[in-house]
Design an enzyme around this catalytic site. Sequence first.
Site, PDB file in Angstrom:
ATOM      1  N   CYS A 172       0.878  -1.168   0.000  1.00 55.22           N
ATOM      2  CA  CYS A 172       0.000   0.000   0.000  1.00 55.22           C
ATOM      3  C   CYS A 172       0.916   1.220   0.000  1.00 55.22           C
ATOM      4  CB  CYS A 172      -0.980  -0.012   1.172  1.00 55.22           C
ATOM      5  SG  CYS A 172      -0.268   0.213   2.819  1.00 55.22           S
ATOM      6  N   VAL A 202       1.880   0.322   6.182  1.00 53.87           N
ATOM      7  CA  VAL A 202       1.298   0.205   7.522  1.00 53.87           C
ATOM      8  C   VAL A 202      -0.120  -0.367   7.465  1.00 53.87           C
ATOM      9  CG1 VAL A 202       0.579   1.474   9.583  1.00 53.87           C
ATOM     10  CG2 VAL A 202       2.731   2.043   8.458  1.00 53.87           C
ATOM     11  N   HIS A 224      13.169 -15.862  12.584  1.00 50.87           N
ATOM     12  CA  HIS A 224      12.884 -15.899  14.019  1.00 50.87           C
ATOM     13  C   HIS A 224      11.400 -15.939  14.348  1.00 50.87           C
ATOM     14  CE1 HIS A 224      16.993 -14.030  15.339  1.00 50.87           C
ATOM     15  NE2 HIS A 224      17.127 -14.989  14.448  1.00 50.87           N
ATOM     16  N   ARG A 244       8.811 -18.226  21.734  1.00 50.34           N
ATOM     17  CA  ARG A 244       8.186 -16.921  21.500  1.00 50.34           C
ATOM     18  C   ARG A 244       7.062 -17.010  20.479  1.00 50.34           C
ATOM     19  NH1 ARG A 244      14.136 -14.177  21.343  1.00 50.34           N
ATOM     20  NH2 ARG A 244      14.473 -14.232  23.592  1.00 50.34           N
TER      21      ARG A 244
END
Length: 169
Positions: A80, A84, A113, A152
């Site tokens: 875009c 964001v 990760h 995580r």
Amino acid sequence: MIDQNPSDDRLRVAIGGDHAGYPLKQVVAEQLAAVSYATLVGNVIDCGTDSTARCDYPDFAIAVSREIILGNADRGIVVCGSGVGVSVAANKIPGIRAAICHDTYSAHQGVEHDDMNVLCIGGRIIGSELALEIVRAFLGARYTPGERHQRRLDKVMEIEAQGRDALGL
């Protein structure tokens, strides 16, 4: 259009973008289909838009994410104006881990990760040469499920599964 060869480890990539991202999306889509990307990309699914006529970025975040959730694509790219909006929209979809990346380190590290599966870029923020370097870093990276990374990621997936209940309110 979908490569069904299970021995082929090339990625199936869905790409989409709104009117502000259209010019950069087109450059990236054309390059993904070029011979120089043949070792990384098996096929490209273009989720639109097809012009610079005004349209809404959430529609394309959904379209690209749909292809991943349905198993038609391994990774997605959404463009875009800033990157964001598509990042915010894509991250609302369970199973999607999207991030805005305007550098190569974040693009590959996000996959390695955090098992990022959607790259978000801003067509009004970066030029096509940098975008192509970022895309190559994103597509060339593989998740490395070391203990700390997996721990995580499991927590992130639990937040997703719990929704608002994860807040403990």
